[in-house]
Design a protein around this motif. Structure first.
Motif, PDB file in Angstrom:
ATOM      1  N   LYS A 129       0.834  -1.200   0.000  1.00 14.05           N
ATOM      2  CA  LYS A 129       0.000   0.000   0.000  1.00 14.05           C
ATOM      3  C   LYS A 129       0.875   1.260   0.000  1.00 14.05           C
ATOM      4  CE  LYS A 129      -4.103   1.742   2.216  1.00 14.05           C
ATOM      5  NZ  LYS A 129      -4.863   1.870   3.434  1.00 14.05           N
ATOM      6  N   ALA A 130       1.904   1.239   0.846  1.00 13.97           N
ATOM      7  CA  ALA A 130       2.783   2.408   0.963  1.00 13.97           C
ATOM      8  C   ALA A 130       3.464   2.712  -0.371  1.00 13.97           C
ATOM      9  CB  ALA A 130       3.837   2.155   2.038  1.00 13.97           C
ATOM     10  N   ILE A 131       3.986   1.671  -1.012  1.00 11.11           N
ATOM     11  CA  ILE A 131       4.787   1.880  -2.226  1.00 11.11           C
ATOM     12  C   ILE A 131       3.909   2.185  -3.430  1.00 11.11           C
ATOM     13  CG2 ILE A 131       6.372   0.738  -3.851  1.00 11.11           C
ATOM     14  CD1 ILE A 131       7.665  -0.613  -1.368  1.00 11.11           C
ATOM     15  N   SER A 132       2.748   1.492  -3.539  1.00 13.18           N
ATOM     16  CA  SER A 132       1.965   1.710  -4.762  1.00 13.18           C
ATOM     17  C   SER A 132       1.038   2.919  -4.659  1.00 13.18           C
ATOM     18  CB  SER A 132       1.202   0.448  -5.145  1.00 13.18           C
ATOM     19  OG  SER A 132       0.402   0.040  -4.069  1.00 13.18           O
ATOM     20  N   SER A 133       0.817   3.442  -3.446  1.00 19.77           N
ATOM     21  CA  SER A 133      -0.123   4.568  -3.382  1.00 19.77           C
ATOM     22  C   SER A 133       0.571   5.919  -3.151  1.00 19.77           C
ATOM     23  CB  SER A 133      -1.162   4.322  -2.283  1.00 19.77           C
ATOM     24  OG  SER A 133      -0.523   4.321  -1.031  1.00 19.77           O
ATOM     25  N   GLU A 156      11.920   7.631  -6.431  1.00 19.58           N
ATOM     26  CA  GLU A 156      13.345   7.954  -6.628  1.00 19.58           C
ATOM     27  C   GLU A 156      14.225   6.749  -6.306  1.00 19.58           C
ATOM     28  OE1 GLU A 156      14.929  10.522  -8.070  1.00 19.58           O
ATOM     29  OE2 GLU A 156      12.856  11.053  -8.604  1.00 19.58           O
ATOM     30  N   ASP A 157      13.935   6.117  -5.171  1.00 17.16           N
ATOM     31  CA  ASP A 157      14.735   4.949  -4.767  1.00 17.16           C
ATOM     32  C   ASP A 157      14.624   3.829  -5.789  1.00 17.16           C
ATOM     33  OD1 ASP A 157      15.513   6.220  -2.540  1.00 17.16           O
ATOM     34  OD2 ASP A 157      14.715   4.782  -1.093  1.00 17.16           O
ATOM     35  N   ILE A 158      13.390   3.590  -6.241  1.00 21.31           N
ATOM     36  CA  ILE A 158      13.193   2.491  -7.198  1.00 21.31           C
ATOM     37  C   ILE A 158      13.899   2.815  -8.512  1.00 21.31           C
ATOM     38  CG2 ILE A 158      11.454   1.193  -8.526  1.00 21.31           C
ATOM     39  CD1 ILE A 158       9.641   1.476  -5.974  1.00 21.31           C
ATOM     40  N   LYS A 159      13.821   4.101  -8.910  1.00 18.62           N
ATOM     41  CA  LYS A 159      14.529   4.531 -10.132  1.00 18.62           C
ATOM     42  C   LYS A 159      16.023   4.270 -10.016  1.00 18.62           C
ATOM     43  CE  LYS A 159      11.690   8.227 -11.908  1.00 18.62           C
ATOM     44  NZ  LYS A 159      11.406   9.648 -11.699  1.00 18.62           N
ATOM     45  N   ARG A 160      16.566   4.679  -8.878  1.00 21.64           N
ATOM     46  CA  ARG A 160      18.015   4.546  -8.650  1.00 21.64           C
ATOM     47  C   ARG A 160      18.421   3.064  -8.693  1.00 21.64           C
ATOM     48  NH1 ARG A 160      20.347   3.528  -4.023  1.00 21.64           N
ATOM     49  NH2 ARG A 160      18.534   4.100  -2.765  1.00 21.64           N
ATOM     50  N   LEU A 161      17.601   2.219  -8.050  1.00 23.32           N
ATOM     51  CA  LEU A 161      17.952   0.796  -7.956  1.00 23.32           C
ATOM     52  C   LEU A 161      17.632   0.042  -9.243  1.00 23.32           C
ATOM     53  CD1 LEU A 161      16.647   0.305  -4.323  1.00 23.32           C
ATOM     54  CD2 LEU A 161      19.042   0.130  -5.016  1.00 23.32           C
ATOM     55  N   ALA A 162      16.746   0.638 -10.073  1.00 24.16           N
ATOM     56  CA  ALA A 162      16.343  -0.026 -11.323  1.00 24.16           C
ATOM     57  C   ALA A 162      17.535  -0.216 -12.251  1.00 24.16           C
ATOM     58  CB  ALA A 162      15.266   0.789 -12.017  1.00 24.16           C
ATOM     59  N   GLY A 163      18.486   0.690 -12.146  1.00 24.82           N
ATOM     60  CA  GLY A 163      19.655   0.612 -13.014  1.00 24.82           C
ATOM     61  C   GLY A 163      20.687  -0.416 -12.552  1.00 24.82           C
ATOM     62  N   THR A 164      20.456  -1.025 -11.394  1.00 28.90           N
ATOM     63  CA  THR A 164      21.417  -2.004 -10.880  1.00 28.90           C
ATOM     64  C   THR A 164      20.995  -3.414 -11.287  1.00 28.90           C
ATOM     65  OG1 THR A 164      20.186  -2.399  -8.832  1.00 28.90           O
ATOM     66  CG2 THR A 164      21.741  -0.558  -8.819  1.00 28.90           C
ATOM     67  N   ASP A 165      21.784  -4.397 -10.908  1.00 25.29           N
ATOM     68  CA  ASP A 165      21.419  -5.774 -11.267  1.00 25.29           C
ATOM     69  C   ASP A 165      20.586  -6.441 -10.166  1.00 25.29           C
ATOM     70  OD1 ASP A 165      23.333  -5.947  -9.343  1.00 25.29           O
ATOM     71  OD2 ASP A 165      24.732  -7.202 -10.498  1.00 25.29           O
ATOM     72  N   HIS A 166      20.034  -5.611  -9.275  1.00 24.39           N
ATOM     73  CA  HIS A 166      19.165  -6.145  -8.213  1.00 24.39           C
ATOM     74  C   HIS A 166      17.912  -6.798  -8.800  1.00 24.39           C
ATOM     75  CE1 HIS A 166      21.634  -4.045  -5.508  1.00 24.39           C
ATOM     76  NE2 HIS A 166      20.753  -3.708  -4.585  1.00 24.39           N
ATOM     77  N   SER A 167      17.475  -7.882  -8.184  1.00 20.26           N
ATOM     78  CA  SER A 167      16.177  -8.447  -8.564  1.00 20.26           C
ATOM     79  C   SER A 167      15.089  -7.524  -8.018  1.00 20.26           C
ATOM     80  CB  SER A 167      16.013  -9.837  -7.947  1.00 20.26           C
ATOM     81  OG  SER A 167      15.872  -9.710  -6.536  1.00 20.26           O
ATOM     82  N   GLU A 219      12.739  -8.290  -6.032  1.00 22.30           N
ATOM     83  CA  GLU A 219      12.607  -8.547  -4.595  1.00 22.30           C
ATOM     84  C   GLU A 219      13.709  -7.829  -3.821  1.00 22.30           C
ATOM     85  OE1 GLU A 219      10.922 -12.235  -2.887  1.00 22.30           O
ATOM     86  OE2 GLU A 219      11.540 -13.117  -4.792  1.00 22.30           O
ATOM     87  N   ALA A 220      14.904  -7.869  -4.355  1.00 21.46           N
ATOM     88  CA  ALA A 220      16.026  -7.202  -3.670  1.00 21.46           C
ATOM     89  C   ALA A 220      15.769  -5.699  -3.599  1.00 21.46           C
ATOM     90  CB  ALA A 220      17.332  -7.508  -4.389  1.00 21.46           C
ATOM     91  N   ILE A 221      15.180  -5.144  -4.655  1.00 17.25           N
ATOM     92  CA  ILE A 221      14.840  -3.709  -4.648  1.00 17.25           C
ATOM     93  C   ILE A 221      13.826  -3.438  -3.547  1.00 17.25           C
ATOM     94  CG2 ILE A 221      13.662  -1.847  -5.925  1.00 17.25           C
ATOM     95  CD1 ILE A 221      14.993  -2.865  -8.468  1.00 17.25           C
ATOM     96  N   PHE A 222      12.778  -4.282  -3.470  1.00 18.82           N
ATOM     97  CA  PHE A 222      11.777  -4.085  -2.416  1.00 18.82           C
ATOM     98  C   PHE A 222      12.431  -4.097  -1.039  1.00 18.82           C
ATOM     99  CE2 PHE A 222       9.307  -6.477   0.822  1.00 18.82           C
ATOM    100  CZ  PHE A 222       8.653  -5.365   1.331  1.00 18.82           C
ATOM    101  N   TYR A 223      13.259  -5.113  -0.779  1.00 23.13           N
ATOM    102  CA  TYR A 223      13.823  -5.214   0.571  1.00 23.13           C
ATOM    103  C   TYR A 223      14.786  -4.066   0.875  1.00 23.13           C
ATOM    104  CZ  TYR A 223      11.361  -9.307   2.109  1.00 23.13           C
ATOM    105  OH  TYR A 223      10.362 -10.145   2.518  1.00 23.13           O
ATOM    106  N   ALA A 257       4.546  -4.263  -9.174  1.00 23.41           N
ATOM    107  CA  ALA A 257       4.558  -2.791  -9.250  1.00 23.41           C
ATOM    108  C   ALA A 257       5.992  -2.294  -9.421  1.00 23.41           C
ATOM    109  CB  ALA A 257       3.939  -2.200  -7.990  1.00 23.41           C
ATOM    110  N   ILE A 258       6.919  -2.924  -8.710  1.00 25.66           N
ATOM    111  CA  ILE A 258       8.335  -2.525  -8.832  1.00 25.66           C
ATOM    112  C   ILE A 258       8.820  -2.833 -10.240  1.00 25.66           C
ATOM    113  CG2 ILE A 258      10.684  -3.134  -8.079  1.00 25.66           C
ATOM    114  CD1 ILE A 258       9.553  -3.260  -5.208  1.00 25.66           C
ATOM    115  N   ASP A 259       8.386  -3.978 -10.751  1.00 27.76           N
ATOM    116  CA  ASP A 259       8.779  -4.370 -12.101  1.00 27.76           C
ATOM    117  C   ASP A 259       8.288  -3.347 -13.132  1.00 27.76           C
ATOM    118  OD1 ASP A 259      10.080  -6.397 -13.693  1.00 27.76           O
ATOM    119  OD2 ASP A 259       8.100  -6.751 -14.570  1.00 27.76           O
ATOM    120  N   GLN A 260       7.032  -2.876 -12.940  1.00 29.12           N
ATOM    121  CA  GLN A 260       6.469  -1.891 -13.866  1.00 29.12           C
ATOM    122  C   GLN A 260       7.233  -0.575 -13.794  1.00 29.12           C
ATOM    123  OE1 GLN A 260       2.418  -1.990 -12.586  1.00 29.12           O
ATOM    124  NE2 GLN A 260       1.842  -3.593 -14.008  1.00 29.12           N
ATOM    125  N   GLN A 261       7.501  -0.126 -12.557  1.00 32.63           N
ATOM    126  CA  GLN A 261       8.244   1.134 -12.409  1.00 32.63           C
ATOM    127  C   GLN A 261       9.621   0.998 -13.037  1.00 32.63           C
ATOM    128  OE1 GLN A 261       7.214   1.959  -8.007  1.00 32.63           O
ATOM    129  NE2 GLN A 261       7.615   3.933  -8.895  1.00 32.63           N
TER     130      GLN A 261
END
Length: 368
Positions: A50-54, A60-71, A73-77, A355-359
């Motif tokens: 709820k916190a992340i999707s709403s 910003e954090d997800i954008k920053r981590l999207a460029g890494t080789d994190h899965s 799930e790893a991005i979420f954690y 949702a993380i995958d979409q972002q």
């Protein structure tokens, strides 16, 4: 005096069953600590979803981590760990205030996908414990049969554990056993046990939601809304016995503290009941109630703080006997609720990863 604070005067700790960045950014969490005397916080996959999707607070954090080789799930954690660290730091003064009792804990849950896998659960519990790196964090492990060894192992390694998804008395006893055995293992290994803490989270309102329609069918409508409370009272009676035992006394002499019972799922689901029913009826010493924000606000407005958990123990026993007599099998109900509970955490968790995958896809498209 603040009604929520009055509960703490009676020996029960109120924790908040909610987290998001806005709560911390606006200072709202700090004022809940200062004004309401909130003494800890719990999170779960549904709360994070709820916190992340709403909100845009995580983009910003997800954008920053999207460029890494994190899965995903790893991005979420990674995002969740940041929030949990912040919350743990806000609760640090509560944790350090030993006079008022063992509080100030913030809980983060292992993946619900591992709810029936002890090995993966213990591995993730270790890595989250290490990642958060705060003495006042609790790692949430479901109290499923397969995860009992993981609970014992984590305790023996000095990891604070919040055992979640408890719906029945037999399983509660097995969890208390895993905690005590873990402390014994640790002590035997020559490790200190005086810094460890654990809670056993007994889920309340979901029990009534499932049982109440069955009571109606069997002409026992007068017991509606009573079964979960009766179970909680029985669990508390067991808690008192277990932690007053000679066996535990040896551990207490080495500095161990009892594993407190925590009432979870205490928002009222049935509009026919008071919105503070599962707070008022379960106030008792050395327990915790983790409440959703709406329930906290409702109690602050019109809750009555009095000790009720140890009242009418005989009535509680009678309620459970009547229920069994009409053929409602509470063990089968506990099992069904546990399975549904795992499902209820898996769905938002999967949604969250999606949702993380979409972002992530959106970001990578922009980058290319």
């Amino acid at each position: 005096m603040n009604r929520v604070k009055q509960i703490h005067e009676l020996g029960q700790s109120i924790w908040l069953d909610f987290i998001d960045r806005q709560l911390m950014n606006t200072g709202a969490l700090q004022s809940l600590i200062d004004e309401d005397g909130v003494r800890g916080l719990t999170s779960n996959p549904a709360i994070f979803e709820k916190a992340i999707s709403s909100s845009q607070d995580y983009d910003e954090d997800i954008k920053r981590l999207a460029g890494t080789d994190h899965s995903n799930e790893a991005i979420f954690y990674e995002v969740a760990v940041t929030d949990i660290q912040r919350a743990a730091d806000l609760f640090a003064p509560v944790y350090e205030d030993k006079i008022s009792g063992a509080d100030g804990f913030v809980s983060l849950e292992v993946s619900p996908h591992f709810a029936l896998d002890s090995e993966k659960t213990i591995q993730q519990a270790r890595s989250l414990w290490k990642a958060v790196d705060r003495p006042n964090v609790m790692i949430k492990i479901p109290g499923t049969q397969p995860c009992l060894p993981a609970i014992r192992q984590a305790i023996s390694e000095g990891i604070n554990i919040n055992v979640t998804l408890l719906f029945g008395l037999d399983r509660y006893m097995a969890v208390a056993e895993a905690y005590i055995a873990g402390l014994e293992d640790r002590l035997q290994a020559g490790q200190p046990i005086d810094q460890l803490a654990s809670v056993a989270s007994f889920f309340i309102s979901r029990i009534d939601t499932l049982v109440d329609p069955m009571l109606k069918e069997r002409n026992l409508s007068e017991l509606k809304g009573e079964v979960a409370i009766a179970l909680a009272k029985q669990a508390y009676t067991s808690y008192v016995q277990v932690f007053a035992s000679e066996r535990f006394k040896k551990l207490a002499d080495a500095g161990a503290v009892p594993q407190r019972l925590l009432w979870a799922s205490t928002g009222t689901k049935d509009p026919a009941f008071s919105d503070v029913k599962y707070v008022e009826t379960l106030i008792g010493p050395k327990t915790v109630n983790t409440v959703p924000m709406d329930t906290l606000n409702a109690f602050r407005d019109h809750g009555q703080a009095t000790l009720r958990l140890t009242d009418h123990d005989e009535d509680a026993k009678r309620v459970l006997e009547q229920v069994q007599q009409v053929g409602i099998d509470l063990s089968a109900i506990a099992q069904q609720l546990e399975e549904e509970g795992i499902q209820k955490f898996n769905e938002p968790y999967n949604k969250l990863i999606q949702a993380i995958d979409q972002q992530r896809s959106a970001v990578t498209t922009v980058l290319h």
